[in-house]
Motif scaffolding. Structure first.
Motif, PDB file in Angstrom:
ATOM      1  N   GLY A  85       0.790  -1.222   0.000  1.00 46.23           N
ATOM      2  CA  GLY A  85       0.000   0.000   0.000  1.00 46.23           C
ATOM      3  C   GLY A  85       0.823   1.273   0.000  1.00 46.23           C
ATOM      4  O   GLY A  85       0.269   2.367  -0.010  1.00 46.23           O
ATOM      5  N   GLU A  86       2.122   1.173   0.000  1.00 44.94           N
ATOM      6  CA  GLU A  86       2.966   2.364   0.065  1.00 44.94           C
ATOM      7  C   GLU A  86       3.155   2.981  -1.322  1.00 44.94           C
ATOM      8  O   GLU A  86       2.856   2.376  -2.348  1.00 44.94           O
ATOM      9  N   GLU A  87       3.703   4.188  -1.351  1.00 47.60           N
ATOM     10  CA  GLU A  87       3.949   4.897  -2.604  1.00 47.60           C
ATOM     11  C   GLU A  87       5.023   4.194  -3.421  1.00 47.60           C
ATOM     12  O   GLU A  87       5.954   3.606  -2.873  1.00 47.60           O
ATOM     13  N   ARG A  88       4.894   4.309  -4.753  1.00 50.92           N
ATOM     14  CA  ARG A  88       5.860   3.664  -5.648  1.00 50.92           C
ATOM     15  C   ARG A  88       7.268   4.227  -5.456  1.00 50.92           C
ATOM     16  O   ARG A  88       8.247   3.485  -5.494  1.00 50.92           O
ATOM     17  N   SER A  89       7.376   5.527  -5.257  1.00 50.13           N
ATOM     18  CA  SER A  89       8.706   6.136  -5.107  1.00 50.13           C
ATOM     19  C   SER A  89       9.385   5.623  -3.841  1.00 50.13           C
ATOM     20  O   SER A  89      10.592   5.368  -3.840  1.00 50.13           O
ATOM     21  N   ARG A  90       8.617   5.459  -2.787  1.00 53.63           N
ATOM     22  CA  ARG A  90       9.187   4.931  -1.532  1.00 53.63           C
ATOM     23  C   ARG A  90       9.627   3.482  -1.715  1.00 53.63           C
ATOM     24  O   ARG A  90      10.689   3.082  -1.251  1.00 53.63           O
ATOM     25  N   LEU A  91       8.821   2.691  -2.398  1.00 55.54           N
ATOM     26  CA  LEU A  91       9.191   1.293  -2.651  1.00 55.54           C
ATOM     27  C   LEU A  91      10.429   1.207  -3.535  1.00 55.54           C
ATOM     28  O   LEU A  91      11.306   0.372  -3.307  1.00 55.54           O
ATOM     29  N   ARG A  92      10.493   2.074  -4.539  1.00 60.05           N
ATOM     30  CA  ARG A  92      11.661   2.069  -5.426  1.00 60.05           C
ATOM     31  C   ARG A  92      12.928   2.449  -4.659  1.00 60.05           C
ATOM     32  O   ARG A  92      13.967   1.807  -4.798  1.00 60.05           O
ATOM     33  N   SER A  93      12.843   3.488  -3.832  1.00 61.53           N
ATOM     34  CA  SER A  93      14.024   3.899  -3.056  1.00 61.53           C
ATOM     35  C   SER A  93      14.431   2.803  -2.072  1.00 61.53           C
ATOM     36  O   SER A  93      15.625   2.563  -1.864  1.00 61.53           O
ATOM     37  N   HIS A  94      13.447   2.126  -1.481  1.00 62.00           N
ATOM     38  CA  HIS A  94      13.761   1.011  -0.577  1.00 62.00           C
ATOM     39  C   HIS A  94      14.476  -0.102  -1.337  1.00 62.00           C
ATOM     40  O   HIS A  94      15.449  -0.675  -0.845  1.00 62.00           O
ATOM     41  N   GLY A  95      14.011  -0.414  -2.539  1.00 61.78           N
ATOM     42  CA  GLY A  95      14.655  -1.446  -3.358  1.00 61.78           C
ATOM     43  C   GLY A  95      16.079  -1.084  -3.735  1.00 61.78           C
ATOM     44  O   GLY A  95      16.976  -1.927  -3.727  1.00 61.78           O
ATOM     45  N   ILE A  96      16.308   0.189  -4.048  1.00 66.67           N
ATOM     46  CA  ILE A  96      17.667   0.637  -4.410  1.00 66.67           C
ATOM     47  C   ILE A  96      18.594   0.538  -3.202  1.00 66.67           C
ATOM     48  O   ILE A  96      19.728   0.049  -3.309  1.00 66.67           O
ATOM     49  N   VAL A  97      18.123   0.975  -2.046  1.00 65.17           N
ATOM     50  CA  VAL A  97      18.941   0.896  -0.827  1.00 65.17           C
ATOM     51  C   VAL A  97      19.229  -0.555  -0.467  1.00 65.17           C
ATOM     52  O   VAL A  97      20.356  -0.906  -0.091  1.00 65.17           O
ATOM     53  N   TYR A  98      18.243  -1.432  -0.612  1.00 62.45           N
ATOM     54  CA  TYR A  98      18.416  -2.859  -0.329  1.00 62.45           C
ATOM     55  C   TYR A  98      19.478  -3.458  -1.250  1.00 62.45           C
ATOM     56  O   TYR A  98      20.391  -4.157  -0.806  1.00 62.45           O
ATOM     57  N   THR A  99      19.392  -3.144  -2.546  1.00 62.79           N
ATOM     58  CA  THR A  99      20.358  -3.649  -3.517  1.00 62.79           C
ATOM     59  C   THR A  99      21.753  -3.126  -3.224  1.00 62.79           C
ATOM     60  O   THR A  99      22.730  -3.887  -3.259  1.00 62.79           O
ATOM     61  N   LEU A 100      21.861  -1.836  -2.943  1.00 54.32           N
ATOM     62  CA  LEU A 100      23.172  -1.268  -2.614  1.00 54.32           C
ATOM     63  C   LEU A 100      23.749  -1.891  -1.340  1.00 54.32           C
ATOM     64  O   LEU A 100      24.960  -2.112  -1.251  1.00 54.32           O
ATOM     65  N   GLY A 101      22.895  -2.176  -0.364  1.00 55.02           N
ATOM     66  CA  GLY A 101      23.366  -2.826   0.860  1.00 55.02           C
ATOM     67  C   GLY A 101      23.957  -4.194   0.582  1.00 55.02           C
ATOM     68  O   GLY A 101      25.002  -4.560   1.142  1.00 55.02           O
TER      69      GLY A 101
END
Length: 109
Positions: A20-36
């Protein structure tokens, strides 16, 4: 590797819960997860390269020949499984404890 399956399951569960969250927030979370993930593997590779440069015979998987390492790994996985079932929970750190009002704590005055 089969060791990543529990992590992928937990990540998939988190994605389902965050639908249910915003797409931009999900995308930024995915980028941070990948970078981690990438940064953590780069750190592991750097440590291994430093150990090899100093003459140590470090590599992938040799630690699994040590009974002590296997015992520690098995204990860690066992307690992770208990935690996932919510049978055992780690104690919160002092700054993580939530202060309850008196009414919630059963102290009516």
């Amino acid at each position: 590797m089969p060791c990543v399956f529990p992590v992928l399951f937990l990540k998939g569960l988190a994605l389902v819960q965050s639908s249910g969250e915003e797409r931009s927030r999900l995308r930024s979370h995915g980028i941070v997860y990948t970078l981690g993930i990438l940064v953590s593997f780069w750190i592991i590779v750097a440590v291994l390269l430093i150990l090899r440069a100093t003459g140590s015979q470090a590599g992938w998987g040799f630690q699994l020949q040590s009974p002590t390492f296997i015992a520690v790994l098995a204990a860690g996985l066992f307690f992770f499984a208990l935690s996932a079932r919510r049978t055992v929970r780690p104690r919160p750190l002092p700054h993580q404890r939530r202060r309850r009002p008196r009414a919630e704590a059963g102290l009516h005055r």
